[in-house]
Design a protein around this motif. Sequence first.
Motif, PDB file in Angstrom:
ATOM      1  N   ASP A 263      43.540  44.071  42.935  1.00  0.00           N
ATOM      2  CA  ASP A 263      42.720  43.962  44.099  1.00  0.00           C
ATOM      3  C   ASP A 263      41.192  43.602  43.811  1.00  0.00           C
ATOM      4  OD1 ASP A 263      42.512  46.607  42.958  1.00  0.00           O
ATOM      5  OD2 ASP A 263      41.579  47.587  44.655  1.00  0.00           O
ATOM      6  N   ASN A 264      40.972  43.934  42.225  1.00  0.00           N
ATOM      7  CA  ASN A 264      39.564  43.558  41.869  1.00  0.00           C
ATOM      8  C   ASN A 264      39.240  42.101  41.463  1.00  0.00           C
ATOM      9  OD1 ASN A 264      36.877  44.181  41.336  1.00  0.00           O
ATOM     10  ND2 ASN A 264      37.344  44.369  39.038  1.00  0.00           N
ATOM     11  N   LEU A 265      40.570  41.488  41.432  1.00  0.00           N
ATOM     12  CA  LEU A 265      40.582  39.884  41.400  1.00  0.00           C
ATOM     13  C   LEU A 265      40.411  39.062  42.475  1.00  0.00           C
ATOM     14  CD1 LEU A 265      43.669  39.578  38.916  1.00  0.00           C
ATOM     15  CD2 LEU A 265      40.952  39.633  38.070  1.00  0.00           C
ATOM     16  N   LYS A 266      39.309  38.170  42.561  1.00  0.00           N
ATOM     17  CA  LYS A 266      39.101  37.291  43.749  1.00  0.00           C
ATOM     18  C   LYS A 266      40.047  35.981  43.349  1.00  0.00           C
ATOM     19  CE  LYS A 266      34.507  38.162  45.504  1.00  0.00           C
ATOM     20  NZ  LYS A 266      32.972  37.333  45.348  1.00  0.00           N
ATOM     21  N   SER A 267      39.989  35.447  42.020  1.00  0.00           N
ATOM     22  CA  SER A 267      40.621  34.400  41.804  1.00  0.00           C
ATOM     23  C   SER A 267      40.946  34.320  40.217  1.00  0.00           C
ATOM     24  CB  SER A 267      40.115  32.928  42.177  1.00  0.00           C
ATOM     25  OG  SER A 267      38.911  32.811  41.626  1.00  0.00           O
ATOM     26  N   GLN A 268      41.759  33.537  39.744  1.00  0.00           N
ATOM     27  CA  GLN A 268      42.027  33.290  38.176  1.00  0.00           C
ATOM     28  C   GLN A 268      42.729  32.044  38.016  1.00  0.00           C
ATOM     29  OE1 GLN A 268      44.828  33.627  36.344  1.00  0.00           O
ATOM     30  NE2 GLN A 268      46.434  33.515  38.022  1.00  0.00           N
ATOM     31  N   GLN A 269      42.238  31.235  37.054  1.00  0.00           N
ATOM     32  CA  GLN A 269      42.810  29.896  36.621  1.00  0.00           C
ATOM     33  C   GLN A 269      42.496  29.765  35.109  1.00  0.00           C
ATOM     34  OE1 GLN A 269      40.603  27.323  39.228  1.00  0.00           O
ATOM     35  NE2 GLN A 269      38.879  27.286  37.881  1.00  0.00           N
ATOM     36  N   PRO A 270      43.367  29.136  34.518  1.00  0.00           N
ATOM     37  CA  PRO A 270      43.409  28.499  33.292  1.00  0.00           C
ATOM     38  C   PRO A 270      42.365  27.380  33.366  1.00  0.00           C
ATOM     39  CG  PRO A 270      45.489  28.113  34.031  1.00  0.00           C
ATOM     40  CD  PRO A 270      45.052  28.716  35.150  1.00  0.00           C
ATOM     41  N   VAL A 271      41.417  27.377  32.308  1.00  0.00           N
ATOM     42  CA  VAL A 271      40.368  26.379  32.307  1.00  0.00           C
ATOM     43  C   VAL A 271      40.453  25.687  30.798  1.00  0.00           C
ATOM     44  CG1 VAL A 271      38.686  27.193  33.657  1.00  0.00           C
ATOM     45  CG2 VAL A 271      38.708  28.006  31.469  1.00  0.00           C
ATOM     46  N   ALA A 272      41.165  26.042  29.763  1.00  0.00           N
ATOM     47  CA  ALA A 272      41.463  25.344  28.914  1.00  0.00           C
ATOM     48  C   ALA A 272      42.656  25.825  28.114  1.00  0.00           C
ATOM     49  CB  ALA A 272      40.359  25.542  27.832  1.00  0.00           C
ATOM     50  N   LEU A 273      43.030  25.391  27.038  1.00  0.00           N
ATOM     51  CA  LEU A 273      44.146  25.984  26.451  1.00  0.00           C
ATOM     52  C   LEU A 273      44.336  27.209  26.012  1.00  0.00           C
ATOM     53  CD1 LEU A 273      45.487  23.003  24.198  1.00  0.00           C
ATOM     54  CD2 LEU A 273      46.636  23.735  26.281  1.00  0.00           C
ATOM     55  N   THR A 274      42.927  27.871  25.743  1.00  0.00           N
ATOM     56  CA  THR A 274      42.991  29.047  25.311  1.00  0.00           C
ATOM     57  C   THR A 274      41.992  29.847  26.192  1.00  0.00           C
ATOM     58  OG1 THR A 274      40.843  28.375  24.025  1.00  0.00           O
ATOM     59  CG2 THR A 274      43.027  28.496  22.850  1.00  0.00           C
ATOM     60  N   ARG A 275      41.612  29.425  27.387  1.00  0.00           N
ATOM     61  CA  ARG A 275      40.734  30.307  28.142  1.00  0.00           C
ATOM     62  C   ARG A 275      41.315  30.504  29.489  1.00  0.00           C
ATOM     63  NH1 ARG A 275      34.875  28.180  28.355  1.00  0.00           N
ATOM     64  NH2 ARG A 275      36.043  26.309  28.165  1.00  0.00           N
ATOM     65  N   VAL A 276      40.995  31.556  30.102  1.00  0.00           N
ATOM     66  CA  VAL A 276      41.299  31.839  31.565  1.00  0.00           C
ATOM     67  C   VAL A 276      39.903  32.180  32.328  1.00  0.00           C
ATOM     68  CG1 VAL A 276      42.610  33.305  33.237  1.00  0.00           C
ATOM     69  CG2 VAL A 276      43.489  32.706  31.100  1.00  0.00           C
ATOM     70  N   ARG A 277      39.542  31.541  33.456  1.00  0.00           N
ATOM     71  CA  ARG A 277      38.626  32.170  34.121  1.00  0.00           C
ATOM     72  C   ARG A 277      38.897  32.959  35.327  1.00  0.00           C
ATOM     73  NH1 ARG A 277      36.237  30.541  38.988  1.00  0.00           N
ATOM     74  NH2 ARG A 277      33.935  30.221  39.024  1.00  0.00           N
ATOM     75  N   VAL A 278      38.248  34.186  35.377  1.00  0.00           N
ATOM     76  CA  VAL A 278      38.533  35.052  36.288  1.00  0.00           C
ATOM     77  C   VAL A 278      37.333  35.427  37.110  1.00  0.00           C
ATOM     78  CG1 VAL A 278      39.258  37.261  36.734  1.00  0.00           C
ATOM     79  CG2 VAL A 278      40.230  36.178  34.677  1.00  0.00           C
ATOM     80  N   GLU A 279      37.429  35.490  38.548  1.00  0.00           N
ATOM     81  CA  GLU A 279      36.452  35.903  39.449  1.00  0.00           C
ATOM     82  C   GLU A 279      36.690  37.442  39.712  1.00  0.00           C
ATOM     83  OE1 GLU A 279      33.789  34.352  42.797  1.00  0.00           O
ATOM     84  OE2 GLU A 279      35.416  33.207  42.262  1.00  0.00           O
ATOM     85  N   LEU A 280      35.814  38.328  39.582  1.00  0.00           N
ATOM     86  CA  LEU A 280      36.101  39.755  39.943  1.00  0.00           C
ATOM     87  C   LEU A 280      35.114  40.206  41.162  1.00  0.00           C
ATOM     88  CD1 LEU A 280      36.046  41.099  36.428  1.00  0.00           C
ATOM     89  CD2 LEU A 280      38.046  40.413  37.387  1.00  0.00           C
ATOM     90  N   ARG A 281      35.723  40.951  41.761  1.00  0.00           N
ATOM     91  CA  ARG A 281      34.803  41.667  43.144  1.00  0.00           C
ATOM     92  C   ARG A 281      33.795  42.462  42.440  1.00  0.00           C
ATOM     93  NH1 ARG A 281      37.981  39.600  47.167  1.00  0.00           N
ATOM     94  NH2 ARG A 281      40.038  39.880  46.815  1.00  0.00           N
ATOM     95  N   ASP A 282      34.009  43.348  41.343  1.00  0.00           N
ATOM     96  CA  ASP A 282      33.184  44.157  40.894  1.00  0.00           C
ATOM     97  C   ASP A 282      33.411  44.235  39.487  1.00  0.00           C
ATOM     98  OD1 ASP A 282      31.547  46.258  40.355  1.00  0.00           O
ATOM     99  OD2 ASP A 282      32.908  47.965  41.164  1.00  0.00           O
ATOM    100  N   VAL A 283      32.485  43.641  38.674  1.00  0.00           N
ATOM    101  CA  VAL A 283      32.280  43.563  37.040  1.00  0.00           C
ATOM    102  C   VAL A 283      32.503  44.924  36.734  1.00  0.00           C
ATOM    103  CG1 VAL A 283      31.425  42.476  35.078  1.00  0.00           C
ATOM    104  CG2 VAL A 283      31.341  41.355  37.306  1.00  0.00           C
ATOM    105  N   ALA A 284      31.794  46.116  37.130  1.00  0.00           N
ATOM    106  CA  ALA A 284      31.817  47.177  36.587  1.00  0.00           C
ATOM    107  C   ALA A 284      33.239  47.941  36.294  1.00  0.00           C
ATOM    108  CB  ALA A 284      30.920  48.419  37.561  1.00  0.00           C
ATOM    109  N   ARG A 285      34.302  47.443  37.209  1.00  0.00           N
ATOM    110  CA  ARG A 285      35.567  48.176  36.961  1.00  0.00           C
ATOM    111  C   ARG A 285      36.219  47.404  35.830  1.00  0.00           C
ATOM    112  NH1 ARG A 285      38.165  47.514  42.678  1.00  0.00           N
ATOM    113  NH2 ARG A 285      40.055  48.094  41.393  1.00  0.00           N
ATOM    114  N   MET A 286      35.672  46.413  35.136  1.00  0.00           N
ATOM    115  CA  MET A 286      36.317  46.022  33.937  1.00  0.00           C
ATOM    116  C   MET A 286      36.134  46.730  32.817  1.00  0.00           C
ATOM    117  SD  MET A 286      35.737  42.095  32.223  1.00  0.00           S
ATOM    118  CE  MET A 286      33.983  42.405  31.699  1.00  0.00           C
ATOM    119  N   ASP A 287      37.253  46.824  32.054  1.00  0.00           N
ATOM    120  CA  ASP A 287      37.300  47.912  30.652  1.00  0.00           C
ATOM    121  C   ASP A 287      37.362  46.961  29.684  1.00  0.00           C
ATOM    122  OD1 ASP A 287      37.677  49.768  28.777  1.00  0.00           O
ATOM    123  OD2 ASP A 287      39.185  50.501  29.815  1.00  0.00           O
ATOM    124  N   ARG A 288      36.326  46.847  28.842  1.00  0.00           N
ATOM    125  CA  ARG A 288      36.418  45.908  27.643  1.00  0.00           C
ATOM    126  C   ARG A 288      37.084  46.368  26.661  1.00  0.00           C
ATOM    127  NH1 ARG A 288      31.918  41.803  26.334  1.00  0.00           N
ATOM    128  NH2 ARG A 288      31.372  41.113  28.438  1.00  0.00           N
TER     129      ARG A 288
END
Length: 100
Positions: A45-70
């Motif tokens: 529910d925190n993900l707005k969108s996600q898409q692969p942008v390269a062979l090694t990378r995924v671009r993710v748009e989050l609703r609330d970055v503070a909920r991300m656990d590095r």
Amino acid sequence: MFEKMQRAFWKALTPDLVADEPKVVAPVMVEGLAPQIVAALGGADNLKSQQPVALTRVRVELRDVARMDRLALDVAGVAGVMTLDNGVVHLLMGLVVAGR
């Protein structure tokens, strides 16, 4: 199938007498991301969108970055995290993105 049609027929005639069938809610699945990574990003529910942008990378748009656990992303196998403005995060994943 006949039972469903019969039930729908009686439901149409007497909507207050025939109980509705319970609806089963399917869990939200995020295509291409492991469940551990989705959880580390704060849940589906925190993900707005996600898409692969390269062979090694995924671009993710989050609703609330503070909920991300590095730390949890590291444990899940994400090699690097690049946080940009407006909740955009690039996950450096290696060749896992390419399906190899």
